[in-house]
Design a protein around this motif. Sequence first.
Motif, PDB file in Angstrom:
ATOM      1  N   LEU A 147     -27.759   2.445  39.008  1.00 44.73           N
ATOM      2  CA  LEU A 147     -28.336   2.440  40.258  1.00 44.73           C
ATOM      3  C   LEU A 147     -27.819   3.487  41.043  1.00 44.73           C
ATOM      4  N   ILE A 148     -26.648   3.459  41.380  1.00 40.14           N
ATOM      5  CA  ILE A 148     -25.737   4.469  42.310  1.00 40.14           C
ATOM      6  C   ILE A 148     -26.437   5.759  42.103  1.00 40.14           C
ATOM      7  N   GLN A 149     -26.571   6.326  40.869  1.00 43.38           N
ATOM      8  CA  GLN A 149     -26.985   7.441  40.680  1.00 43.38           C
ATOM      9  C   GLN A 149     -28.373   7.836  41.195  1.00 43.38           C
ATOM     10  N   ALA A 150     -29.187   6.889  40.940  1.00 43.46           N
ATOM     11  CA  ALA A 150     -30.661   6.916  41.574  1.00 43.46           C
ATOM     12  C   ALA A 150     -30.631   6.744  42.862  1.00 43.46           C
ATOM     13  N   ALA A 151     -29.794   6.045  43.734  1.00 42.65           N
ATOM     14  CA  ALA A 151     -29.637   6.181  45.197  1.00 42.65           C
ATOM     15  C   ALA A 151     -29.397   7.513  45.695  1.00 42.65           C
ATOM     16  N   ILE A 152     -28.181   8.047  44.971  1.00 42.40           N
ATOM     17  CA  ILE A 152     -27.758   9.792  45.447  1.00 42.40           C
ATOM     18  C   ILE A 152     -28.924  10.501  45.196  1.00 42.40           C
ATOM     19  N   GLU A 153     -29.915  10.327  44.529  1.00 41.58           N
ATOM     20  CA  GLU A 153     -30.791  11.414  44.087  1.00 41.58           C
ATOM     21  C   GLU A 153     -32.040  11.014  45.013  1.00 41.58           C
ATOM     22  N   GLN A 154     -32.314   9.643  45.407  1.00 39.43           N
ATOM     23  CA  GLN A 154     -33.254   9.403  46.166  1.00 39.43           C
ATOM     24  C   GLN A 154     -33.201   9.290  47.719  1.00 39.43           C
ATOM     25  N   SER A 155     -31.946   8.932  48.044  1.00 37.95           N
ATOM     26  CA  SER A 155     -31.648   8.631  49.439  1.00 37.95           C
ATOM     27  C   SER A 155     -31.399   9.695  50.372  1.00 37.95           C
ATOM     28  N   VAL A 156     -32.327   9.716  51.538  1.00 38.94           N
ATOM     29  CA  VAL A 156     -32.292  10.910  52.362  1.00 38.94           C
ATOM     30  C   VAL A 156     -30.948  10.790  53.193  1.00 38.94           C
ATOM     31  N   TYR A 157     -30.543   9.625  53.537  1.00 39.73           N
ATOM     32  CA  TYR A 157     -29.016   9.368  54.243  1.00 39.73           C
ATOM     33  C   TYR A 157     -27.980   9.852  53.326  1.00 39.73           C
ATOM     34  N   ILE A 158     -27.764   9.638  52.058  1.00 37.18           N
ATOM     35  CA  ILE A 158     -26.779   9.823  51.270  1.00 37.18           C
ATOM     36  C   ILE A 158     -26.963  11.412  50.908  1.00 37.18           C
ATOM     37  N   ARG A 159     -27.963  11.945  50.781  1.00 36.77           N
ATOM     38  CA  ARG A 159     -28.345  13.327  50.672  1.00 36.77           C
ATOM     39  C   ARG A 159     -27.785  14.197  51.593  1.00 36.77           C
ATOM     40  N   ARG A 160     -27.940  13.592  53.000  1.00 40.46           N
ATOM     41  CA  ARG A 160     -27.543  14.435  54.080  1.00 40.46           C
ATOM     42  C   ARG A 160     -26.147  14.069  54.307  1.00 40.46           C
ATOM     43  N   ALA A 161     -25.493  13.257  54.118  1.00 41.07           N
ATOM     44  CA  ALA A 161     -23.840  12.997  54.104  1.00 41.07           C
ATOM     45  C   ALA A 161     -23.269  13.515  52.812  1.00 41.07           C
ATOM     46  N   GLN A 162     -23.605  13.473  51.640  1.00 43.59           N
ATOM     47  CA  GLN A 162     -23.121  13.781  50.509  1.00 43.59           C
ATOM     48  C   GLN A 162     -21.895  12.928  50.011  1.00 43.59           C
ATOM     49  N   ALA A 163     -21.962  11.547  50.709  1.00 47.60           N
ATOM     50  CA  ALA A 163     -21.123  10.802  50.424  1.00 47.60           C
ATOM     51  C   ALA A 163     -21.664   9.332  51.106  1.00 47.60           C
ATOM     52  N   PHE A 164     -20.884   8.310  50.586  1.00 48.10           N
ATOM     53  CA  PHE A 164     -21.380   6.919  51.126  1.00 48.10           C
ATOM     54  C   PHE A 164     -20.195   5.938  50.781  1.00 48.10           C
ATOM     55  N   LEU A 165     -20.417   4.832  51.508  1.00 50.09           N
ATOM     56  CA  LEU A 165     -19.502   3.570  51.302  1.00 50.09           C
ATOM     57  C   LEU A 165     -20.287   2.514  50.619  1.00 50.09           C
ATOM     58  N   LYS A 166     -19.971   2.435  49.431  1.00 48.74           N
ATOM     59  CA  LYS A 166     -20.743   1.288  48.490  1.00 48.74           C
ATOM     60  C   LYS A 166     -20.149   0.021  48.875  1.00 48.74           C
ATOM     61  N   VAL A 167     -21.076  -1.118  48.903  1.00 49.87           N
ATOM     62  CA  VAL A 167     -20.767  -2.371  49.033  1.00 49.87           C
ATOM     63  C   VAL A 167     -21.691  -3.042  47.980  1.00 49.87           C
ATOM     64  N   THR A 168     -20.980  -3.999  47.288  1.00 46.71           N
ATOM     65  CA  THR A 168     -21.998  -5.068  46.632  1.00 46.71           C
ATOM     66  C   THR A 168     -22.727  -5.852  47.509  1.00 46.71           C
ATOM     67  N   GLY A 169     -24.189  -5.779  47.206  1.00 48.57           N
ATOM     68  CA  GLY A 169     -24.932  -6.263  48.327  1.00 48.57           C
ATOM     69  C   GLY A 169     -25.192  -7.891  48.716  1.00 48.57           C
ATOM     70  N   ARG A 170     -24.696  -8.414  47.899  1.00 50.67           N
ATOM     71  CA  ARG A 170     -24.819  -9.867  47.929  1.00 50.67           C
ATOM     72  C   ARG A 170     -23.557 -10.679  48.787  1.00 50.67           C
ATOM     73  N   TYR A 171     -22.436  -9.820  48.854  1.00 53.24           N
ATOM     74  CA  TYR A 171     -21.259 -10.330  49.332  1.00 53.24           C
ATOM     75  C   TYR A 171     -21.337  -9.616  51.158  1.00 53.24           C
ATOM     76  N   PRO A 172     -21.303 -10.429  51.895  1.00 55.39           N
ATOM     77  CA  PRO A 172     -21.145 -10.019  53.315  1.00 55.39           C
ATOM     78  C   PRO A 172     -19.740  -9.696  53.506  1.00 55.39           C
ATOM     79  N   VAL A 173     -19.162  -8.441  54.065  1.00 52.66           N
ATOM     80  CA  VAL A 173     -17.923  -8.135  54.171  1.00 52.66           C
ATOM     81  C   VAL A 173     -17.959  -8.297  55.817  1.00 52.66           C
TER      82      VAL A 173
END
Length: 266
Positions: free
Chosen positions: A98-124
Amino acid sequence: MEKLPLLMTASVDTRGMSHARFSTKEREEMYLSTLQLYGRKLLDKGNYTLVFADNSGWDLGRLKAGLPEKYLHKIEFLSFDPADFDISRGKGYNEVLLIQAAIEQSVYIRRAQAFLKVTGRYPVHNIRYFLDYGSREIMEKGKELYIDIKDHNLYRKLGLNWCSRFADVRLFGVTSAFFLRYVATENHTLNDMEGKLLEGLMYNVIKPRMESRQLVYRFNREPRFGGREGTLIPAFSFDEDQRSFKSRLKRLTGNILRLVAPGFLF
């Protein structure tokens, strides 16, 4: 300061995956509640962006409808074909895909070439601290990985068969290049049913590189996770409800140890 995009990984419909918990309705409500929280804590505040990536092919219309219009301009919603994933291998293997797919498809991630990943169900609840700190380490200082690991033998000395060497993959920052080179290439080794977990893979990636100045492998404070755990763990410190007294006591102890004994990776 430029901010890392926040990548929320999600699987609204677990499609019968072994050990997965909660109904699709419950999970959808959990994701919406977390999105609303991050909207208030991040999207209302400044130049933050969010990527919500689901690997179950779920119609994300109700999630979008549950958010104010002003948030939708700062969120990318990605829903991927479940046929591209293999639920028989468990959540770790599929999260890497899933993270690989997001790296390929996300405009935001492609622009930053990095990201902070969080498991979506757990609010931090202190997510802004980690997003700001991770952005500074990766975007400004050029670090490749910002994560928290456990690495001690205390449990073994106490005669307890609890895992004490692993990386906490619920929350971490990473460059796309590092993730693709060192994590995605080893995804074939993962299988939750055989005890080959993403937490162990990430630890094994970090352990021989702990002297590298390009890695941050210890958070200065404990993430304040909310919600309910998706997997039950037989350990004294574990509690399904991450807001319980036991969970709060564990966070307090962790914060004290990080302050007084920063080299003890407990």
